[in-house]
Design a protein around this motif. Structure first.
Motif, PDB file in Angstrom:
ATOM      1  N   GLU A  30      19.613 -26.245  23.402  1.00 42.04           N
ATOM      2  CA  GLU A  30      19.200 -24.874  23.689  1.00 42.04           C
ATOM      3  C   GLU A  30      20.361 -23.894  23.576  1.00 42.04           C
ATOM      4  N   VAL A  31      21.583 -24.370  23.811  1.00 47.86           N
ATOM      5  CA  VAL A  31      22.752 -23.496  23.678  1.00 47.86           C
ATOM      6  C   VAL A  31      22.911 -23.016  22.236  1.00 47.86           C
ATOM      7  N   LEU A  32      22.425 -23.799  21.274  1.00 44.44           N
ATOM      8  CA  LEU A  32      22.525 -23.434  19.866  1.00 44.44           C
ATOM      9  C   LEU A  32      21.671 -22.217  19.521  1.00 44.44           C
ATOM     10  N   ARG A  33      20.679 -21.924  20.342  1.00 46.08           N
ATOM     11  CA  ARG A  33      19.749 -20.827  20.038  1.00 46.08           C
ATOM     12  C   ARG A  33      20.456 -19.467  20.056  1.00 46.08           C
TER      13      ARG A  33
ATOM     14  N   ARG B 262      21.665 -21.064  15.684  1.00 45.84           N
ATOM     15  CA  ARG B 262      21.902 -22.219  14.822  1.00 45.84           C
ATOM     16  C   ARG B 262      20.686 -23.122  14.728  1.00 45.84           C
ATOM     17  N   ILE B 263      19.764 -23.020  15.660  1.00 46.00           N
ATOM     18  CA  ILE B 263      18.513 -23.779  15.543  1.00 46.00           C
ATOM     19  C   ILE B 263      17.754 -23.330  14.293  1.00 46.00           C
ATOM     20  N   GLU B 264      17.907 -22.046  13.956  1.00 47.47           N
ATOM     21  CA  GLU B 264      17.308 -21.508  12.727  1.00 47.47           C
ATOM     22  C   GLU B 264      18.280 -21.588  11.558  1.00 47.47           C
ATOM     23  N   ASP B 265      19.325 -22.384  11.720  1.00 45.01           N
ATOM     24  CA  ASP B 265      20.307 -22.661  10.675  1.00 45.01           C
ATOM     25  C   ASP B 265      21.215 -21.472  10.352  1.00 45.01           C
TER      26      ASP B 265
ATOM     27  N   CYS C 255      32.187 -21.281  12.671  1.00 42.42           N
ATOM     28  CA  CYS C 255      32.410 -22.671  12.248  1.00 42.42           C
ATOM     29  C   CYS C 255      31.717 -23.012  10.937  1.00 42.42           C
ATOM     30  N   ARG C 256      30.849 -22.103  10.459  1.00 42.59           N
ATOM     31  CA  ARG C 256      30.120 -22.300   9.200  1.00 42.59           C
ATOM     32  C   ARG C 256      29.254 -23.557   9.233  1.00 42.59           C
ATOM     33  N   THR C 257      28.692 -23.832  10.398  1.00 38.81           N
ATOM     34  CA  THR C 257      27.808 -24.986  10.568  1.00 38.81           C
ATOM     35  C   THR C 257      26.526 -24.524  11.227  1.00 38.81           C
ATOM     36  N   GLY C 258      25.401 -24.832  10.609  1.00 35.02           N
ATOM     37  CA  GLY C 258      24.114 -24.480  11.182  1.00 35.02           C
ATOM     38  C   GLY C 258      23.624 -25.548  12.134  1.00 35.02           C
ATOM     39  N   LEU C 259      22.394 -25.989  11.935  1.00 31.32           N
ATOM     40  CA  LEU C 259      21.824 -26.977  12.846  1.00 31.32           C
ATOM     41  C   LEU C 259      22.352 -28.383  12.582  1.00 31.32           C
ATOM     42  N   SER C 260      22.435 -28.768  11.314  1.00 32.43           N
ATOM     43  CA  SER C 260      22.844 -30.137  10.987  1.00 32.43           C
ATOM     44  C   SER C 260      24.367 -30.260  10.958  1.00 32.43           C
TER      45      SER C 260
END
Length: 312
Positions: free
Chosen positions: A30-33, A46-49, A54-59
Motif C-alpha cells: 500500500e505504501v507504493l500507492r 507505483r502500483i500503477e507502474d 529510482c526509475r522502478t515501477g511495480l515490478s
C-alpha cells in the motif's frame, strides 16, 4: 516441534506461519500507492507502474544473482553469499562503481513469485544467506517474495545490503524479517552527500536508519565463521577525506556500538561521472584513487573511537 528448533528458525519463517509476514507485505504494498518507501518520497503511484527517482515501477528488476565470494568474509563462508542485484537505486552516486546496474538500469523485470524462486535457487546452491543488494526502493516487493518463499522452504538468513539512505518507517516493516543489515555509512556531511549522491538530508536519514537497524538485530553474531545475525557497516574512503571519516566513525562508536563490525573500504577508483570531473571542486577531487595515507587516516579514526572489528 522442539523449542530449540523453533528458536533456530529465522524470524521470517515464524512470521510466515503466524500470518504476520503476509500482513507486512500487504501494508508495504500500500505504501507504493503514494510512494514513500525511501527518503526520496516521490509520492508516485507505483502500483500503477509510475516511476519516481529510482526509475522502478511495480515490478522489481534484477540485474543478476549468484553465489558471491567478494563480500565480507562472515557473509561468504565456504559457499558464498547469495546475492541478488536489483537494478535502479534511490541514490545517484557520481562515482558509482556499479553504475550499469544502478544508473543505466541493466536488468530485467521479475514477478514476486520469480524473485521467490531465485531465493530458493540460491539456497539450493548452498549459499549461506540471501543478500539483497540495493533493496531500499523495492522493500514491498521483497516482502511479498519472502512471503511466497518461506512456505516453500526458504530458511537461511536474509541480508539487507543498502546505501544507508533508508526510511525508518520502511525498516520497521522488516523487523524480525531481516537477519543481517549491511548499510553504508557514506558521509559525515549533508552538502557532500547531496552533491555526490543526490541524497537530500543523507546524514540524518542514515543515522536514524542505522539506529533502527541496530535496534532490530544488534551487533554482528558469527557462528562457525559465518554471520547469522547483526549489522555490518561499510564506509568507503574517498579522496581528500570527502566522506569525513572522522565524523562517521564518531557517530558509529558513540551512537551505534563500539562493537560494531565496520568495513573500512579502500577500493575507490574514479568511475561513472567522477571520471569526467571538472564540474565542481568536489567532483574534481574524485578524479584520482585514494592514497595509502588517506586510507590509514580513516582506519585511525575508527581506532581512536574505540572501534576494532571488521578492518585491518
Amino acid at each position: 516441534m522442539a523449542e530449540a528448533e523453533r528458536t533456530q528458525l529465522p524470524g521470517y519463517v515464524r512470521l510466515s506461519r503466524s500470518g504476520e509476514l503476509e500482513e507486512r507485505a500487504r501494508r508495504a504494498h500500500e505504501v507504493l500507492r503514494d510512494c514513500v518507501v525511501c527518503p526520496q518520497e516521490c509520492r508516485v503511484n507505483r502500483i500503477e507502474d509510475e516511476e519516481g527517482f529510482c526509475r522502478t515501477g511495480l515490478s522489481p528488476r534484477v540485474s543478476s544473482y549468484s553465489p558471491h565470494f567478494g563480500e565480507e568474509s562472515p557473509l561468504v563462508g565456504r559457499n558464498g553469499s547469495g546475492t541478488i542485484f536489483f537494478a535502479g537505486c534511490n541514490m545517484r552516486c557520481e562515482f558509482c562503481q556499479n553504475y550499469e546496474i544502478s544508473q543505466c538500469e541493466v536488468g530485467y523485470a521479475v514477478s514476486c513469485e520469480d524473485l521467490a524462486a531465485i531465493m530458493l535457487r540460491l539456497q539450493e546452491r548452498g549459499c549461506h544467506n540471501v543478500n539483497f543488494v540495493s533493496p531500499s526502493h523495492v522493500v514491498p516487493q521483497i516482502l511479498r517474495a519472502v512471503a511466497f518463499a518461506a512456505p516453500r522452504g526458504l530458511d537461511i538468513p536474509l541480508v539487507y545490503n543498502s546505501g544507508g539512505y533508508d526510511s525508518v518507517e520502511t525498516l520497521r516493516l522488516l523487523d524480525g524479517i531481516v537477519d543481517i543489515y549491511m548499510p553504508d555509512a557514506k558521509y559525515g556531511r549533508d552538502d557532500v552527500a547531496l552533491e555526490l549522491s543526490h541524497a537530500p538530508g543523507y546524514t540524518g536519514r542514515m543515522h536514524a536508519a542505522l539506529k533502527e537497524m541496530h535496534r532490530q538485530v544488534g551487533d554482528l553474531e558469527v557462528r562457525d565463521g559465518v554471520a547469522v545475525r547483526g549489522m555490518i557497516i561499510r564506509h568507503l574512503v574517498l579522496p581528500g577525506n570527502l566522506a569525513n571519516s572522522e565524523m562517521v566513525m564518531k557517530f558509529v562508536a558513540e551512537e551505534i556500538s563500539r562493537d560494531s563490525y565496520v568495513n573500512v573500504m579502500a577500493q575507490y577508483h574514479p568511475a561513472w561521472k567522477a571520471s569526467e570531473g571538472g564540474r565542481s571542486p568536489v567532483l574534481a577531487a574524485l578524479q584520482r584513487p585514494i592514497t595509502a595515507r588517506e586510507y590509514a587516516y580513516a582506519v585511525r579514526c575508527a581506532q581512536e573511537n574505540g572501534l576494532t572489528r571488521g578492518f585491518p
